[in-house]
Design a protein around this motif. Structure first.
Motif: not given
Length: 233
Positions: A110-130
């Motif tokens: 709804a704010i103009g982001g790509s669903l395909a890019e979102l779903r293929t994204g990876r966790k950042n360093l903190g998300s990986e640790a969490l």
């Protein structure tokens, strides 16, 4: 759970069930202070946050949110019959959480982001640790310490998310359908924290488990902030 943010530092020593509320309040106070220093949240408070900042925040949160129901379900599978009430609560919680990432995805689009890019994204360093910590802890036998993780994560939803949503709307002129994920969690996570409070003070928790709950809350609070600090890394 009622959170008293007047406590200024987390207590790392034992204390058992008798002072569990005070110890968790100290964890929350420390978390609250750290959140104030997170760049994207500081920009939000100051009114300098951009739409790109909000898009990046949702992108990074989604990669961890999608793991929420699976680690809770894994924890449920590791409670034995003597911990049946905790198993049942975890199963219910996993069911309630397993569609949350879809709300976030709709906000992102709804704010103009790509669903395909979102779903293929990876966790950042903190998300990986969490996520790594949560899944590792969930594999323990009877992982009741994860109530500390829920205290932190559900507390953020109940006590912070709606305020963040309102501020993003105020600064960026966003519609409700662009901040629904954050708005929703004030009510939903408020219900979850009430259910968790009932468990914490039901007599099911002994002193050793109380210590585990506090320690888990401390770790998850620190890693959650790290996730917000390490956007896109």
């Amino acid at each position: 759970m009622t959170i008293d943010a007047t406590t200024t530092a987390p207590d790392t020593a034992g204390g058992g069930v008798a002072i569990l509320a005070e110890r968790l309040a100290a964890v929350w106070a420390d978390l609250d202070a750290r959140l104030d220093r997170v760049p994207v949240l500081r920009a939000l408070a100051e009114g300098t946050v951009t739409l790109d900042d909000y898009r990046r925040l949702l992108f990074n949160l989604r990669q961890q949110v999608v793991d929420g129901s699976p680690w809770i379900a894994r924890a449920a599978s590791n409670f034995d019959v003597d911990h049946f009430d905790l198993r049942s609560a975890a199963i219910r919680h996993a069911e309630e959480e397993h569609r949350d990432h879809l709300m976030l995805e709709r906000d992102y689009v709804a704010i103009g982001g790509s669903l395909a890019e979102l779903r293929t994204g990876r966790k950042n360093l903190g998300s990986e640790a969490l996520s790594g910590y949560l899944f590792h802890y969930a594999d323990r036998p009877n992982p009741a310490g994860l109530l500390g993780a829920m205290f932190v994560i559900e507390g953020l939803g109940a006590n912070k998310a709606a305020g963040w949503a309102s501020r993003f709307q105020e600064v960026l002129g966003l519609a409700d359908n662009q901040v629904h994920f954050m708005q929703y969690h004030q009510e939903a996570d408020g219900q979850h924290t009430g259910a968790m409070e009932a468990i914490l003070y039901s007599g099911l928790i002994d002193d050793a488990t109380a210590d585990e709950i506090v320690r888990c809350a401390q770790v998850v609070a620190r890693l959650y902030v790290l996730q917000l600090e390490e956007l896109d890394r």
